[in-house]
Motif scaffolding. Structure first.
Motif, PDB file in Angstrom:
ATOM      1  N   LYS A  62     -18.333  -1.149  -2.778  1.00  0.00           N
ATOM      2  CA  LYS A  62     -17.361  -0.052  -2.857  1.00  0.00           C
ATOM      3  C   LYS A  62     -17.545   0.720  -4.170  1.00  0.00           C
ATOM      4  O   LYS A  62     -17.877   0.132  -5.203  1.00  0.00           O
ATOM      5  CB  LYS A  62     -15.926  -0.584  -2.790  1.00  0.00           C
ATOM      6  N   ARG A  63     -17.279   2.010  -4.107  1.00  0.00           N
ATOM      7  CA  ARG A  63     -17.194   2.812  -5.329  1.00  0.00           C
ATOM      8  C   ARG A  63     -15.742   2.717  -5.801  1.00  0.00           C
ATOM      9  O   ARG A  63     -14.828   3.178  -5.109  1.00  0.00           O
ATOM     10  CB  ARG A  63     -17.579   4.261  -5.045  1.00  0.00           C
ATOM     11  N   THR A  64     -15.557   2.110  -6.956  1.00  0.00           N
ATOM     12  CA  THR A  64     -14.202   1.713  -7.362  1.00  0.00           C
ATOM     13  C   THR A  64     -13.744   2.441  -8.610  1.00  0.00           C
ATOM     14  O   THR A  64     -14.496   2.578  -9.585  1.00  0.00           O
ATOM     15  CB  THR A  64     -14.151   0.194  -7.596  1.00  0.00           C
ATOM     16  N   VAL A  90     -10.478   5.606   1.552  1.00  0.00           N
ATOM     17  CA  VAL A  90     -10.017   5.007   0.299  1.00  0.00           C
ATOM     18  C   VAL A  90      -9.067   3.854   0.571  1.00  0.00           C
ATOM     19  O   VAL A  90      -8.126   3.983   1.371  1.00  0.00           O
ATOM     20  CB  VAL A  90      -9.299   6.053  -0.586  1.00  0.00           C
ATOM     21  N   VAL A  91      -9.275   2.731  -0.099  1.00  0.00           N
ATOM     22  CA  VAL A  91      -8.326   1.630  -0.084  1.00  0.00           C
ATOM     23  C   VAL A  91      -7.567   1.644  -1.402  1.00  0.00           C
ATOM     24  O   VAL A  91      -8.145   1.868  -2.478  1.00  0.00           O
ATOM     25  CB  VAL A  91      -9.034   0.271   0.121  1.00  0.00           C
ATOM     26  N   LEU A 107      -7.455  -5.148  -0.690  1.00  0.00           N
ATOM     27  CA  LEU A 107      -8.856  -5.205  -0.264  1.00  0.00           C
ATOM     28  C   LEU A 107      -9.023  -5.939   1.063  1.00  0.00           C
ATOM     29  O   LEU A 107      -9.910  -5.611   1.854  1.00  0.00           O
ATOM     30  CB  LEU A 107      -9.704  -5.875  -1.349  1.00  0.00           C
ATOM     31  N   THR A 108      -8.169  -6.937   1.323  1.00  0.00           N
ATOM     32  CA  THR A 108      -8.297  -7.682   2.584  1.00  0.00           C
ATOM     33  C   THR A 108      -7.884  -6.833   3.778  1.00  0.00           C
ATOM     34  O   THR A 108      -8.371  -7.039   4.887  1.00  0.00           O
ATOM     35  CB  THR A 108      -7.421  -8.957   2.579  1.00  0.00           C
ATOM     36  N   ALA A 113     -13.275   0.293   3.919  1.00  0.00           N
ATOM     37  CA  ALA A 113     -13.182   1.517   3.122  1.00  0.00           C
ATOM     38  C   ALA A 113     -14.352   1.603   2.156  1.00  0.00           C
ATOM     39  O   ALA A 113     -14.772   0.608   1.562  1.00  0.00           O
ATOM     40  CB  ALA A 113     -11.861   1.547   2.367  1.00  0.00           C
ATOM     41  N   ALA A 114     -14.875   2.815   1.996  1.00  0.00           N
ATOM     42  CA  ALA A 114     -16.038   3.008   1.124  1.00  0.00           C
ATOM     43  C   ALA A 114     -15.654   3.144  -0.340  1.00  0.00           C
ATOM     44  O   ALA A 114     -16.469   2.921  -1.237  1.00  0.00           O
ATOM     45  CB  ALA A 114     -16.798   4.263   1.568  1.00  0.00           C
ATOM     46  N   VAL A 115     -14.399   3.530  -0.598  1.00  0.00           N
ATOM     47  CA  VAL A 115     -13.939   3.823  -1.957  1.00  0.00           C
ATOM     48  C   VAL A 115     -12.660   3.040  -2.219  1.00  0.00           C
ATOM     49  O   VAL A 115     -11.851   2.830  -1.305  1.00  0.00           O
ATOM     50  CB  VAL A 115     -13.674   5.341  -2.118  1.00  0.00           C
ATOM     51  N   ALA A 116     -12.470   2.610  -3.467  1.00  0.00           N
ATOM     52  CA  ALA A 116     -11.247   1.901  -3.845  1.00  0.00           C
ATOM     53  C   ALA A 116     -10.634   2.571  -5.073  1.00  0.00           C
ATOM     54  O   ALA A 116     -11.336   2.877  -6.035  1.00  0.00           O
ATOM     55  CB  ALA A 116     -11.538   0.436  -4.141  1.00  0.00           C
TER      56      ALA A 116
END
Length: 433
Positions: A62-64, A90-91, A107-108, A113-116
């Motif tokens: 993920k991109r965080t 987004v998460v 997160l679970t 999702a690709a981004v956080a």
């Protein structure tokens, strides 16, 4: 811009992680079924107990963006998530749960999702950064908060500085108006400075690097003992809107009140742009953010239209008090002293309640008596009614401002929801049991 994120398939996760996820789902279901709550926290706690590496596994690929600071974390996280919507799914946390269990719970539930965009408690940032390898870290502000849990603020600055040093590839979005934040980010390999405002200066009268006095000259500041001084901002805001690199400018019309939220919005836009978002789209997205986990929301309680504001420490109270509508028909201040609030309420004496010397106040909450003593010395006219619902009911019909600390805010929201759900709020606003 970084390479596109790689999505993690649940089936590719180790068996132990899959078991942890299944247990978290079961715990959430049981909590909701029994009426104990949404179950996200217990799900996160159980998942971490079964698989201590689960945060790292779920964040992989993920991109965080991590968002931290003493005040404004939940609002800015909501804004960052909104501004990143064009970058990918987004998460984020919906409820502001910003320690390990809350992060894992988020997160679970959004594994693909690709981004956080993750809100993180200041104490937890270093190890959360180690687990999630963030692309961006947003540093909002640092001030005293719950000394019985957090400790002295200079120690937090040093821990953040050390955590940043371990991640030279990470871009830090730092508030250059906050001395402690500037110190934590000053030596970062990649830093974007934002003039987001720094109305509370009581915790940065001395340089965190040398111990010498901080000298202030308007918005500028510098250490009298080293070459440490306010960096030149890359992004800033004013009455006309947001300004950024390469002459960027956009009007900023927020749904949320106060200059503090304009600063939060500017840092959120800077973070989203650093991760590839279009600047104009990011500004539009943050401008649309309204109620955040019940904060700033308006609720109808009998004959009262109630706006709820949250404040948790002296700096936060100062900002929240500047948002109070002095023309409202009533003001309720509710204070508890539970563990999440910090059981030591000596900070009440750092808050300038003298601002309410022309406004009638109702002191409420479990520590209403302590608050009443402080209001007495501040010369603020007040009455004391422990139950916040009855405190609201005691106000003249019309608009009521409610300013509350963490558990008082949470419990009042629950009481209003419960009363409204069961139709127990008559015209006088008092809940019938």
């Amino acid at each position: 811009m970084s390479n596109p994120p790689t999505r993690v398939s649940t089936r590719s996760l180790p068996t132990r992680t899959q078991v942890a996820l299944a247990a978290a789902r079961a715990a959430r279901w049981a909590s909701r079924k029994s009426g104990r709550g949404k179950g996200s926290m217990i799900g996160g706690l159980i998942a971490a107990r079964i698989d201590p590496s689960i945060m790292q596994r779920l964040a992989a690929g993920k991109r965080t963006a991590l968002i931290t600071g003493t005040n404004g974390k939940s609002t800015t996280t909501r804004m960052v998530a909104a501004a990143l919507a064009g970058v990918g799914e987004v998460v984020t946390q919906a409820d502001g749960a910003n320690m390990d269990a809350g992060i894992i719970a988020a997160l679970t539930q959004e594994q693909h999702a690709a981004v956080a965009a993750l809100e993180v408690d200041e104490l937890h940032v270093p190890h959360v950064a180690d687990f999630t390898e963030p692309e961006v870290l947003v540093l909002l502000n640092l001030s005293r908060d719950q000394l019985d849990r957090v400790g002295e603020i200079n120690s937090i600055e040093r821990k953040l500085r050390a955590g940043i040093e371990r991640h030279p590839e990470m871009t830090v979005i730092a508030n250059c108006d906050d001395v402690l934040v500037a110190s934590a980010a000053y030596d970062a390999a990649q830093v974007i400075w934002v003039a987001a405002g720094g109305g509370w200066a009581n915790d940065s009268v001395s340089c965190p690097r040398s111990g010498e006095p901080i000298v202030r000259d308007g918005i500028d500041w510098y250490s009298s003992g080293t070459d440490f001084r306010r960096p030149t901002p890359d992004w800033w805001f004013d009455d006309k809107g947001i300004h950024g690199p390469d002459g960027f400018h956009a009007e900023l019309s927020l749904q949320l009140p106060g200059n503090a939220n304009r600063g939060n919005a500017t840092q959120a836009v800077a973070a989203a742009v650093a991760m590839g978002a279009d600047p104009d789209t990011a500004v539009t997205a943050v401008s649309a953010v309204g109620e955040v986990a019940g904060r700033y929301g308006i609720r109808q309680v009998g004959s009262h239209s109630v706006r709820m504001l949250l404040a948790k420490n002296p700096a936060g109270w100062q900002e929240a008090m500047s948002m109070i509508d002095q023309d409202a028909d009533g003001l309720v201040i509710a204070v508890n002293g539970q563990v999440p609030d910090g059981e030591d309420l000596s900070w009440l004496w750092d808050v300038r309640f003298e601002a309410f010397e022309t406004m009638q106040v109702v002191a409420a909450g479990e520590r209403a008596a302590d608050l009443g003593v402080r209001l007495l010395y501040a010369g603020a006219e007040h009455t004391t009614i422990d139950d916040p619902m009855r405190a609201i009911a005691s106000c003249p019909p019309g608009r009521v401002e409610v300013l509350a600390n963490y558990t008082a805010f949470r419990d009042l929201g629950v009481a209003i929801d419960r009363a409204a759900r069961h139709g127990r709020i008559p015209a006088d606003g008092q809940e019938r049991r």
